[in-house]
Design a protein around this motif. Structure first.
Motif, PDB file in Angstrom:
ATOM      1  N   ALA A 169       0.846  -1.189   0.000  1.00 44.95           N
ATOM      2  CA  ALA A 169       0.000   0.000   0.000  1.00 44.95           C
ATOM      3  C   ALA A 169       0.885   1.244   0.000  1.00 44.95           C
ATOM      4  N   PRO A 170       0.425   2.333  -0.596  1.00 47.61           N
ATOM      5  CA  PRO A 170       1.211   3.570  -0.572  1.00 47.61           C
ATOM      6  C   PRO A 170       1.597   3.943   0.858  1.00 47.61           C
ATOM      7  N   GLY A 171       2.838   4.336   1.019  1.00 50.32           N
ATOM      8  CA  GLY A 171       3.325   4.696   2.337  1.00 50.32           C
ATOM      9  C   GLY A 171       3.695   3.532   3.218  1.00 50.32           C
ATOM     10  N   ALA A 205      10.180   1.958   0.639  1.00 53.86           N
ATOM     11  CA  ALA A 205      11.457   2.507   0.175  1.00 53.86           C
ATOM     12  C   ALA A 205      12.478   1.401  -0.040  1.00 53.86           C
ATOM     13  N   ALA A 206      12.511   0.420   0.859  1.00 53.11           N
ATOM     14  CA  ALA A 206      13.473  -0.677   0.724  1.00 53.11           C
ATOM     15  C   ALA A 206      13.164  -1.520  -0.507  1.00 53.11           C
ATOM     16  N   VAL A 207      11.892  -1.813  -0.732  1.00 54.84           N
ATOM     17  CA  VAL A 207      11.509  -2.598  -1.904  1.00 54.84           C
ATOM     18  C   VAL A 207      11.789  -1.812  -3.185  1.00 54.84           C
ATOM     19  N   ALA A 208      11.534  -0.515  -3.155  1.00 59.55           N
ATOM     20  CA  ALA A 208      11.819   0.316  -4.333  1.00 59.55           C
ATOM     21  C   ALA A 208      13.307   0.279  -4.680  1.00 59.55           C
ATOM     22  N   ALA A 209      14.160   0.261  -3.669  1.00 60.13           N
ATOM     23  CA  ALA A 209      15.596   0.179  -3.922  1.00 60.13           C
ATOM     24  C   ALA A 209      15.956  -1.157  -4.556  1.00 60.13           C
ATOM     25  N   PRO A 254       7.658  11.188  -6.964  1.00 55.48           N
ATOM     26  CA  PRO A 254       6.528  10.970  -6.059  1.00 55.48           C
ATOM     27  C   PRO A 254       5.888   9.605  -6.323  1.00 55.48           C
ATOM     28  N   GLU A 255       5.394   8.980  -5.270  1.00 57.80           N
ATOM     29  CA  GLU A 255       4.845   7.632  -5.379  1.00 57.80           C
ATOM     30  C   GLU A 255       3.711   7.543  -6.385  1.00 57.80           C
ATOM     31  N   ASP A 256       2.965   8.622  -6.545  1.00 60.62           N
ATOM     32  CA  ASP A 256       1.815   8.623  -7.444  1.00 60.62           C
ATOM     33  C   ASP A 256       2.157   9.169  -8.838  1.00 60.62           C
ATOM     34  N   TYR A 257       3.439   9.260  -9.180  1.00 55.10           N
ATOM     35  CA  TYR A 257       3.854   9.909 -10.425  1.00 55.10           C
ATOM     36  C   TYR A 257       3.171   9.294 -11.643  1.00 55.10           C
ATOM     37  N   PHE A 258       3.083   7.956 -11.704  1.00 53.96           N
ATOM     38  CA  PHE A 258       2.528   7.288 -12.885  1.00 53.96           C
ATOM     39  C   PHE A 258       1.021   7.049 -12.782  1.00 53.96           C
ATOM     40  N   ASP A 259       0.403   7.410 -11.666  1.00 58.49           N
ATOM     41  CA  ASP A 259      -1.011   7.067 -11.465  1.00 58.49           C
ATOM     42  C   ASP A 259      -1.901   7.602 -12.574  1.00 58.49           C
ATOM     43  N   MET A 294       7.977   1.694  -8.661  1.00 58.23           N
ATOM     44  CA  MET A 294       8.941   2.118  -9.672  1.00 58.23           C
ATOM     45  C   MET A 294       9.161   3.622  -9.598  1.00 58.23           C
ATOM     46  N   ALA A 295       8.080   4.382  -9.403  1.00 56.90           N
ATOM     47  CA  ALA A 295       8.232   5.823  -9.257  1.00 56.90           C
ATOM     48  C   ALA A 295       9.147   6.149  -8.078  1.00 56.90           C
ATOM     49  N   LEU A 296       8.928   5.484  -6.946  1.00 52.91           N
ATOM     50  CA  LEU A 296       9.802   5.697  -5.790  1.00 52.91           C
ATOM     51  C   LEU A 296      11.248   5.348  -6.120  1.00 52.91           C
ATOM     52  N   SER A 297      11.431   4.273  -6.895  1.00 50.21           N
ATOM     53  CA  SER A 297      12.785   3.835  -7.231  1.00 50.21           C
ATOM     54  C   SER A 297      13.523   4.856  -8.078  1.00 50.21           C
TER      55      SER A 297
END
Length: 329
Positions: free
Chosen positions: A13-15, A20-24, A161-166, A154-157
């Protein structure tokens, strides 16, 4: 080099605490082969098992019934595809696989349906399997939700912003494909594959595969490694839109299939192809183009990109209603 496993626990879920760890981890995988497994993805094993049952039922229908529901009869290219109908590797023989395609249903009055844009419209279903449409629609909705979350990670990576591609996921182009690979011929030459070496065309592919294996991934050094089935995991790979979006930072690597390990049994797989909406702009995102350099890829829309891929692999002609100059509604 092996294909990493990303655990989505506490990142679904967002947040989420581990987002962050998974995005890395996703970034590292995307900069290598563009392939990774996901576990704890929120999709029930029973839903996946039901989808495989539908795949088996579809492929068990008589050839005459499948021909009547051929994808060649569908303006959205949905329905059955015969063995040898597709050649993913132009240097190889026609692919030894047969498929059934379906996707999201869009109403007749949807502007994209009225315009004749590819992938927007209806499915073809055999009357012998009355429960198949509802099961496939449930699976599609579930995979779409997972795809949306993976795009957020992917956006976080990418430091976005987390919602960049939404916004790009409105009215998405998605395809669910159920594939049956016969046993690999004992006298096959080195140009014979269930699916020839290729990259996927869209943004994200989420693959459920049976226990036989057979998927092989080309790693950055050129070695082919098996994407061995891992219980409870999907295989995820990035498609060709992602290098365009990331200016080549993230990769869409070739992969292929040879059904060599099934003991003569057919292999089944269920790929879900996520592509954003038809008019989503595919161009280098902020932070991926070094100062003073031009982007590596020309901007395009998702619809333009996908249509060109269909034209290349199936020899389709572009209709007047699907022209690149069509105005966005």
């Amino acid at each position: 080099m092996s294909i990493p496993i990303l655990d989505l626990q506490e990142a679904l879920a967002p947040g989420g605490a581990r987002s962050a760890a998974v995005a890395a981890q996703l970034r590292a995988a995307a900069m290598a082969s563009g392939f990774f497994y996901v576990r704890n993805h929120g999709v029930s094993g029973e839903l996946v098992a039901r989808q495989f049952r539908v795949a088996h039922q579809l492929m068990a229908l008589p050839q005459q019934r499948r021909q009547a529901l051929s994808m060649q009869h569908s303006p959205t290219l949905r329905g059955f595809e015969n063995i040898g109908a597709q050649t993913l590797d132009a240097a190889a023989r026609p692919d030894l696989k047969e498929s059934f395609y379906c996707g999201m249903v869009y109403p007749d009055d949807h502007p994209y349906v009225r315009a004749g844009y590819q992938t927007y419209g209806h499915n073809q279903w055999p009357s012998e399997l009355p429960d198949a449409p509802a099961q496939c629609e449930t699976y599609i909705r579930t995979m779409l939700a997972l795809s949306t979350r993976l795009m957020q990670l992917m956006a976080l990576s990418l430091g976005l912003p987390e919602d960049y591609f939404d916004a790009t996921s409105a009215d998405p182009m998605v395809t669910l494909r159920m594939v049956r690979y016969p046993a690999h011929p004992v006298d096959a030459d080195d140009r014979t594959f269930g699916a020839g070496a290729h990259t996927d065309w869209g943004a994200i592919t989420i693959l459920a595969q049976d226990a036989h294996g057979g998927l092989e991934v080309c790693m950055p050094g050129g070695d082919w490694v098996p994407a061995t089935p891992v219980e409870g995991c999907f295989v995820v790979n990035l498609g060709d839109m992602i290098p365009r979006w990331t200016n080549g930072l993230y990769h869409s690597n070739p992969h292929r299939v040879r059904n060599l390990h099934s003991g003569g049994a057919p292999r089944y797989s269920i790929p879900f192809f996520y592509e954003p909406g038809y008019f989503a702009r595919i161009e280098a995102v902020p932070g991926t183009v070094p100062a003073g350099e031009a982007p590596r890829h020309a901007p395009c829309t998702a619809g333009e990109h996908l249509r060109e891929m269909y034209r290349k692999t199936y020899g389709l002609k572009t209709g007047a209603t699907d022209a690149t100059s069509a105005a966005s509604p």
